[in-house]
Design a protein around this motif. Sequence first.
Motif, PDB file in Angstrom:
ATOM      1  N   LEU A 168       1.051  -1.572  -0.018  1.00 14.89           N
ATOM      2  CA  LEU A 168      -0.341   0.334  -0.464  1.00 14.89           C
ATOM      3  C   LEU A 168       0.664   0.728   0.117  1.00 14.89           C
ATOM      4  O   LEU A 168       0.394   2.140  -0.865  1.00 14.89           O
ATOM      5  CB  LEU A 168      -0.833  -0.179   1.025  1.00 14.89           C
ATOM      6  CG  LEU A 168      -1.642   0.780   1.224  1.00 14.89           C
ATOM      7  CD1 LEU A 168      -2.748   0.869  -0.573  1.00 14.89           C
ATOM      8  CD2 LEU A 168      -2.877   1.200   2.617  1.00 14.89           C
ATOM      9  N   GLU A 169       1.298   0.641   1.088  1.00 12.63           N
ATOM     10  CA  GLU A 169       2.726   2.381   0.598  1.00 12.63           C
ATOM     11  C   GLU A 169       3.630   2.596  -0.511  1.00 12.63           C
ATOM     12  O   GLU A 169       3.605   3.895  -1.504  1.00 12.63           O
ATOM     13  CB  GLU A 169       4.138   2.484   1.222  1.00 12.63           C
ATOM     14  CG  GLU A 169       5.045   3.305   2.221  1.00 12.63           C
ATOM     15  CD  GLU A 169       4.347   4.645   2.607  1.00 12.63           C
ATOM     16  OE1 GLU A 169       4.723   5.704   2.524  1.00 12.63           O
ATOM     17  OE2 GLU A 169       2.679   4.532   3.597  1.00 12.63           O
ATOM     18  N   LYS A 182       2.053   1.519  -3.431  1.00  8.88           N
ATOM     19  CA  LYS A 182       1.543   1.965  -4.784  1.00  8.88           C
ATOM     20  C   LYS A 182       0.691   3.663  -3.980  1.00  8.88           C
ATOM     21  O   LYS A 182       0.744   4.817  -5.307  1.00  8.88           O
ATOM     22  CB  LYS A 182       0.010   1.387  -4.462  1.00  8.88           C
ATOM     23  CG  LYS A 182      -1.416   1.680  -5.794  1.00  8.88           C
ATOM     24  CD  LYS A 182      -0.286   1.391  -6.634  1.00  8.88           C
ATOM     25  CE  LYS A 182       0.031  -0.171  -6.513  1.00  8.88           C
ATOM     26  NZ  LYS A 182       0.342  -0.016  -8.382  1.00  8.88           N
ATOM     27  N   ARG A 183       1.224   4.505  -3.008  1.00  6.59           N
ATOM     28  CA  ARG A 183       0.859   5.535  -2.675  1.00  6.59           C
ATOM     29  C   ARG A 183       1.824   6.889  -3.216  1.00  6.59           C
ATOM     30  O   ARG A 183       1.943   7.537  -3.583  1.00  6.59           O
ATOM     31  CB  ARG A 183       0.312   6.470  -0.928  1.00  6.59           C
ATOM     32  CG  ARG A 183      -0.633   5.419  -0.631  1.00  6.59           C
ATOM     33  CD  ARG A 183      -0.902   6.110   0.877  1.00  6.59           C
ATOM     34  NE  ARG A 183      -1.871   5.778   1.497  1.00  6.59           N
ATOM     35  CZ  ARG A 183      -2.360   4.638   2.512  1.00  6.59           C
ATOM     36  NH1 ARG A 183      -1.279   3.655   2.937  1.00  6.59           N
ATOM     37  NH2 ARG A 183      -3.019   3.969   2.881  1.00  6.59           N
ATOM     38  N   ASN A 184       3.179   5.540  -2.664  1.00  5.82           N
ATOM     39  CA  ASN A 184       4.646   6.568  -3.501  1.00  5.82           C
ATOM     40  C   ASN A 184       4.630   6.631  -4.608  1.00  5.82           C
ATOM     41  O   ASN A 184       5.154   7.832  -5.526  1.00  5.82           O
ATOM     42  CB  ASN A 184       5.699   5.763  -3.125  1.00  5.82           C
ATOM     43  CG  ASN A 184       5.718   5.632  -1.167  1.00  5.82           C
ATOM     44  OD1 ASN A 184       5.494   6.890  -0.563  1.00  5.82           O
ATOM     45  ND2 ASN A 184       6.846   5.176  -0.688  1.00  5.82           N
ATOM     46  N   ASP A 192       1.891   9.736  -6.073  1.00  4.28           N
ATOM     47  CA  ASP A 192       3.184  10.498  -5.209  1.00  4.28           C
ATOM     48  C   ASP A 192       3.450  11.279  -6.332  1.00  4.28           C
ATOM     49  O   ASP A 192       3.363  12.174  -7.423  1.00  4.28           O
ATOM     50  CB  ASP A 192       3.158  10.753  -4.285  1.00  4.28           C
ATOM     51  CG  ASP A 192       2.413  10.401  -2.818  1.00  4.28           C
ATOM     52  OD1 ASP A 192       0.848  10.934  -3.402  1.00  4.28           O
ATOM     53  OD2 ASP A 192       2.645   9.978  -1.620  1.00  4.28           O
ATOM     54  N   ARG A 224      -4.454   4.514  -8.705  1.00  5.54           N
ATOM     55  CA  ARG A 224      -5.316   4.577  -7.503  1.00  5.54           C
ATOM     56  C   ARG A 224      -6.461   3.401  -7.060  1.00  5.54           C
ATOM     57  O   ARG A 224      -6.798   3.539  -5.938  1.00  5.54           O
ATOM     58  CB  ARG A 224      -6.707   6.260  -7.718  1.00  5.54           C
ATOM     59  CG  ARG A 224      -5.629   7.441  -7.488  1.00  5.54           C
ATOM     60  CD  ARG A 224      -6.385   8.554  -7.848  1.00  5.54           C
ATOM     61  NE  ARG A 224      -5.750   9.549  -7.973  1.00  5.54           N
ATOM     62  CZ  ARG A 224      -5.841  11.558  -8.093  1.00  5.54           C
ATOM     63  NH1 ARG A 224      -7.137  11.413  -9.248  1.00  5.54           N
ATOM     64  NH2 ARG A 224      -5.382  12.729  -7.978  1.00  5.54           N
ATOM     65  N   LEU A 240      -5.099   1.560  -5.058  1.00  8.83           N
ATOM     66  CA  LEU A 240      -4.510   2.147  -3.786  1.00  8.83           C
ATOM     67  C   LEU A 240      -6.108   0.789  -3.572  1.00  8.83           C
ATOM     68  O   LEU A 240      -5.366   1.212  -2.153  1.00  8.83           O
ATOM     69  CB  LEU A 240      -4.627   3.157  -4.167  1.00  8.83           C
ATOM     70  CG  LEU A 240      -3.957   3.658  -2.393  1.00  8.83           C
ATOM     71  CD1 LEU A 240      -2.781   3.223  -1.935  1.00  8.83           C
ATOM     72  CD2 LEU A 240      -4.369   5.023  -2.836  1.00  8.83           C
ATOM     73  N   ASN A 285      -5.866  -1.662  -0.640  1.00 12.91           N
ATOM     74  CA  ASN A 285      -6.335  -0.665   0.946  1.00 12.91           C
ATOM     75  C   ASN A 285      -6.959  -2.173   1.692  1.00 12.91           C
ATOM     76  O   ASN A 285      -7.314  -2.298   2.592  1.00 12.91           O
ATOM     77  CB  ASN A 285      -7.052   0.620   0.956  1.00 12.91           C
ATOM     78  CG  ASN A 285      -7.200   0.540   2.043  1.00 12.91           C
ATOM     79  OD1 ASN A 285      -7.154   1.231   3.039  1.00 12.91           O
ATOM     80  ND2 ASN A 285      -8.504   1.452   2.612  1.00 12.91           N
TER      81      ASN A 285
END
Length: 378
Positions: A108-109, A111-113, A116, A178, A181, A185
Amino acid sequence: MRILLIVLISAVLVIGLFWTKPETYADLQSSSLSIVEVETVKQIDIQPTIKVTGKLEPARKARLHFQVSGQINKRFVEAGQKVEVNMKILSIDAGDFLDVVEESKALLEIKRNSIDRDLRLLELIKKERKLQEDEVKRLEQLGQNSLASKSNYDQALQILYRQQAEETRLNHSISLGRSELQVENSRLNIAQRNLERTKLVSPFTGTINAVYAEIGDYVSPGQAAVEIIQLNELDLNLEINGAAASKLQLGQEIAITTKNGSKTGRVIALALDPSQETNTHTLKIRLASDGLFSGQLAIANIPGQYYEKASVVPISSILYEDEDTYIFEVIENKVFKKKIKLVERYNDLQIIEGSTPNTTIVSRNASNLTDGQSTISN
């Protein structure tokens, strides 16, 4: 001569006995009168009750099982132990489930990075694309007469196309990221729930009735591990006929009889449609335990139909002949059969139709009498 003498003596004796025999006559004795116990047909208001026996059961009972597979590593309770809501009962080794949670957090981290990063690149490419659009417009205004100007214009236009393509790719990457993500999640949420499912907790305050798993046992989803019951209230589950069920409603109070005395329960469930196998209705009555215990026999006194000014006679006064029923009415020291219709029995009384109230009747041993027989009333 001796023989002749014996014969003569025998003949004389026979003749003497014949003349001296007593005279016979008929002695007609008057027949004795039967003594009967009598009573009158009473007219009273009566509501029979139906007594149905059943066993008391815990008001709440749950057979708990794990939702994930694993090996039992801790056992916190034993049978008979009282537990509070959300208290730990059993747990399985959570190492693998914890690793899945950490892996999901890491993915998850990542994918967030990535999202961003693409957002920052998209912001830059938009600025470059805006500058390149201005450059293309400038070169277009210079005209296309010069070969050098045309070549510069074509190059600027190609760069613009590449920037627009990159912007489209980044938009798609962000949109896809997204969505991924959300998937990651969801996987993390599932992993965290599975981690929580490695602990079996009490769903309500109660008493442990049985523990089916030992430390080291491997358990699977659906396999019963613990049974927990709640004993502050007890249920009496009964099967009743349609006539009794039609007189009941939810919340109605019912008198319950046990060896501890009389209690009051309330109807909390009543099946309106009877069972196809037994043609009976399921009834559940709940009552406070108050010294009672699970498995104890209890009798529910279910109120029946209310009869106003009903004619009643003792059960012992009824004569059954084939499919008909009679009573003996007493008229001037004689008894006469009276056909009646049986309505409903209540204890030692029978509600009847076909006889007038206050009529004197034979109260017992009716089978020993005949129609029109003379009697003496006791």
